[in-house]
Design an enzyme around this catalytic site. Sequence first.
Site, short mmCIF file in Angstrom:
data_model
loop_
_atom_site.label_atom_id
_atom_site.label_comp_id
_atom_site.label_asym_id
_atom_site.label_seq_id
_atom_site.Cartn_x
_atom_site.Cartn_y
_atom_site.Cartn_z
N GLY A 124 53.07 -28.80 49.74
CA GLY A 124 52.13 -29.19 48.71
C GLY A 124 51.59 -27.96 47.99
O GLY A 124 51.77 -26.83 48.43
N ILE A 134 46.24 -22.63 51.51
CA ILE A 134 46.77 -23.60 52.45
C ILE A 134 47.78 -24.48 51.72
O ILE A 134 47.46 -25.07 50.69
CB ILE A 134 45.66 -24.48 53.06
CG1 ILE A 134 44.67 -23.62 53.86
CG2 ILE A 134 46.25 -25.57 53.95
CD1 ILE A 134 43.49 -24.40 54.41
N CYS A 165 47.71 -21.03 42.77
CA CYS A 165 47.55 -22.45 43.15
C CYS A 165 47.22 -23.33 41.96
O CYS A 165 46.74 -24.46 42.12
CB CYS A 165 46.50 -22.60 44.25
SG CYS A 165 46.88 -21.63 45.73
#
Length: 201
Positions: free
Chosen positions: A46, A113, A143
């Site tokens: 993801g 993450i 991100c």
Amino acid sequence: MSSSRPLVTVEHDPVYTVGLRTKDYTAEDEHRLRQLGADFHRTDRGGLITFHGPGQLVAYPILHLRQFRASMRWYVASLERMVIETCRQLGIHRTTTTKDTGIWVGDHKICAIGIHGSRYVTTHGIGLNCCTDLQWFEHIVPCGIMGKGVTSLSKELDRHVTVQEASSALLRSFASVFECRLEDKDRAKENYVAENCSEIV
């Protein structure tokens, strides 16, 4: 079900990785980033684009969540607690989570993450900036989050924090959060096995 699960910690050579939304990054983007001297990989995790490289501690827990709790949301929250506790051990007490993924110090991300789960088996993991050259992040929108920056343990503590120092703290935090004992299976490659993991209900 076996109670032993691997945890791999690594320090990558410079590489930009993108998550499932790879169509957001063109061949021209890939060429531009490779010209900087970094590799470029499209992955099944993801999240959007990030950087891994020297001075960054990357940890890949390979866990069967049915041994803990069959919930990817619970797993992400556990990784967040692990990183926050790691930072606290090292002297940073203002790390937090926000609506954006990762661990933050104010408006600056200190840890990314990005995970993947298949039949509740986890892959990918976290990237904690220790003494990373943050200039690598200037060539991307980390991100995909506009208007935010990045930071590192070294920058926040105003001293040089090595990957080895951070790794020791992270391993202690991992064992605490996931209620297990870690055994070093390959010291040269920093591969660990989490044993005697408690089932969390």
